[in-house]
Design an enzyme around this catalytic site. Structure first.
Site, PDB file in Angstrom:
ATOM      1  N   LYS A 193      61.595  43.074  17.152  1.00  0.00           N
ATOM      2  CA  LYS A 193      62.462  42.190  16.356  1.00  0.00           C
ATOM      3  C   LYS A 193      63.745  42.958  16.044  1.00  0.00           C
ATOM      4  O   LYS A 193      63.995  43.334  14.896  1.00  0.00           O
ATOM      5  CB  LYS A 193      61.739  41.774  15.067  1.00  0.00           C
ATOM      6  CG  LYS A 193      60.657  40.731  15.264  1.00  0.00           C
ATOM      7  CD  LYS A 193      61.168  39.281  15.340  1.00  0.00           C
ATOM      8  CE  LYS A 193      61.739  38.802  14.030  1.00  0.00           C
ATOM      9  NZ  LYS A 193      62.358  37.457  14.212  1.00  0.00           N
ATOM     10  N   ASP A 250      48.858  43.940  17.540  1.00  0.00           N
ATOM     11  CA  ASP A 250      47.617  43.447  16.938  1.00  0.00           C
ATOM     12  C   ASP A 250      47.590  41.919  17.018  1.00  0.00           C
ATOM     13  O   ASP A 250      46.599  41.317  17.435  1.00  0.00           O
ATOM     14  CB  ASP A 250      47.551  43.925  15.483  1.00  0.00           C
ATOM     15  CG  ASP A 250      46.278  43.471  14.792  1.00  0.00           C
ATOM     16  OD1 ASP A 250      45.202  43.559  15.420  1.00  0.00           O
ATOM     17  OD2 ASP A 250      46.357  43.043  13.623  1.00  0.00           O
ATOM     18  N   ASP A 254      45.485  39.275  19.923  1.00  0.00           N
ATOM     19  CA  ASP A 254      44.515  38.239  19.543  1.00  0.00           C
ATOM     20  C   ASP A 254      44.889  36.906  20.185  1.00  0.00           C
ATOM     21  O   ASP A 254      44.033  36.153  20.644  1.00  0.00           O
ATOM     22  CB  ASP A 254      44.470  38.054  18.013  1.00  0.00           C
ATOM     23  CG  ASP A 254      43.319  38.831  17.377  1.00  0.00           C
ATOM     24  OD1 ASP A 254      42.873  39.832  17.986  1.00  0.00           O
ATOM     25  OD2 ASP A 254      42.868  38.450  16.283  1.00  0.00           O
TER      26      ASP A 254
HETATM   27  C1  IPM Z   1      42.146  45.475  16.130  1.00  0.00           C
HETATM   28  C2  IPM Z   1      41.643  45.210  14.733  1.00  0.00           C
HETATM   29  C3  IPM Z   1      41.972  46.419  13.867  1.00  0.00           C
HETATM   30  C4  IPM Z   1      43.477  46.524  13.780  1.00  0.00           C
HETATM   31  C5  IPM Z   1      41.338  46.402  12.462  1.00  0.00           C
HETATM   32  C6  IPM Z   1      39.812  46.277  12.547  1.00  0.00           C
HETATM   33  C7  IPM Z   1      41.726  47.612  11.666  1.00  0.00           C
HETATM   34  O1  IPM Z   1      42.178  44.025  14.253  1.00  0.00           O
HETATM   35  O2  IPM Z   1      41.738  46.485  16.724  1.00  0.00           O
HETATM   36  O3  IPM Z   1      42.921  44.670  16.629  1.00  0.00           O
HETATM   37  O4  IPM Z   1      44.129  45.879  12.943  1.00  0.00           O
HETATM   38  O5  IPM Z   1      44.035  47.279  14.569  1.00  0.00           O
HETATM   39 MG    MG Z   2      43.312  42.931  15.681  1.00  0.00          MG
END
Ligand code: IPM
Ligand code: MG
Length: 371
Positions: A193, A250, A254
């Site tokens: 960003k 992160d 996901d």
């Molecule tokens: C990931 C998880 C971790 C992160 C957590 C469990 C600390 O979400 O590995 O993506 O935020 O990195």
């Molecule tokens: Mg994560």
């Protein structure tokens, strides 16, 4: 054949169940002389907190330093919601990443054809998807100081997290991205960003300079991380390797994971720098999904991401690419047969539990193994 030392850290929730399937895969590899693996096993996360009052012990950290690779399950759960911040289950994982300097987190998102209908997106958008999110893992807002909550004394508190990146941290992750892309479809998309963050400005500058200096043969593109997130759900197949910081990585990983039909499918590797003397690098392998406390202990968890994480260890830590291919093909074959754990079940498929899925994968490995 060298003997490889693995440290298994199953952790919490479904961690132990899915790790049990990896142990069977390891035993199979040993029996078929496809590698010689010695395993040690320790507690981490909430399970470790319950026993020792910390999320990982110093002794386990020493074992992690000495291991050739760490195979990690998952940590956390509502049971530990109230434990002190420094001892929360996630602190065990973060200490491993930080102390072992595992700065490069490789998170592939592959959509198996058999699962394209389980995705929340249309089949044609995700079918055949094969991209990698490369997440910087030891810097940024996860570890930047100060990181505090201060009582302002007027009924208000102030929370501070610090996003900080030095040139070398950006450069070394960008280097991994370009090298990875060269072995794939030769394209890197860097996301930050820079329109609101100084770390984004520097990130962009350092990635561009390294590209100019050493990787001009690789296609480089920059996207703002918010627009990149949008593109990831709109037209994910435009990407090859996405390189981004710890927090954006992160979130984006996901999103990328869920495109593929299930979070239960995706492995990851967290790698350190190659030691110039031993030529070895520290490495931890873990599924992208979490500890899924809602289904823990029921024998229904999907072991595929965990098993595929072990396959990544074979590939990245032990140069056993053929054995890793064998496992990946066995996973695809078990899916092609119509076997599904509940998280990826769809009409016309057969729902099985953790153990049966593990057994089916091993049965396919047995068929695939060269005589
Ligand atoms: C990931 C998880 C971790 C992160 C957590 C469990 C600390 O979400 O590995 O993506 O935020 O990195
Ligand atoms: Mg994560």
């Amino acid at each position: 054949m060298p003997t490889y030392k693995l440290l298994l850290l199953p952790g919490d929730g479904i961690g132990p169940e899915i790790m049990a399937e990896v142990k069977r895969v390891i035993a199979w590899m040993n029996a078929h002389r496809m590698g010689t693996f010695e395993i040690e096993e320790e507690l981490v996360g909430g399970a470790c907190y319950d026993q020792h009052g910390v999320a990982i012990t110093d002794e386990t950290m020493r074992m992690a330093e000495a291991a050739d690779a760490i195979i990690f399950g998952a940590v956390g759960g509502p049971k530990w919601d109230k434990v002190p911040y420094d001892a929360r289950p996630e602190a065990g994982l973060l200490r491993l990443r930080k102390d072992l300097r595992l700065f490069a987190n490789i998170r592939p998102a592959i959509c198996y054809p058999a699962l394209a209908d389980s995705s929340s997106l249309k089949r044609e958008v995700v079918d055949g998807l094969d991209i990698v999110i490369l997440r910087e893992l030891t810097g940024g807002v996860y570890f930047g100081e100060p990181k505090t909550i201060t009582d302002l004394g007027n009924g208000q508190k102030r929370a501070v997290d610090t996003q900080v990146y030095d040139t070398y941290e950006i450069e070394r992750i960008a280097r991994v991205a370009f090298e990875l892309a060269r072995k794939r479809r030769n394209k890197v998309t860097s996301m930050e960003k820079r329109n609101v963050m100084k770390t984004g400005v520097l990130w962009n500058e350092v990635v561009s300079a390294l590209h100019e200096r050493a990787f001009k043969d690789v296609e480089l593109e920059h996207q703002l991380a918010d627009a990149g997130g949008m593109q990831l759900v709109r037209r994910p197949k435009q990407f090859d390797v996405i390189v981004t910081d710890n927090l954006f990585g992160d979130m984006l990983s996901d999103i990328a994971a869920t495109l593929t039909g299930s979070l239960g499918m995706l492995p990851s590797a967290s790698l350190g720098e190659v030691d110039p003397k031993s030529k070895k690098r520290k490495a931890l392998y873990e599924p992208v999904h979490g500890s899924a406390p809602d289904i823990a202990g029921k024998g229904t968890a999907n072991p595929i991401a965990m098993i595929a994480s072990f396959a990544m260890a074979l590939r990245y830590s032990f140069d056993l690419g053929a054995a890793a291919d064998l496992i990946d093909q066995a996973i695809a074959a078990a899916l092609a047969k119509g076997l599904r754990t509940p998280d990826i079940a769809s009409e016309g498929t057969k729902t099985v539990g953790t153990r049966a899925m593990g057994e089916a994968i091993i049965a396919e490995m047995e068929k695939l193994v060269p005589a």
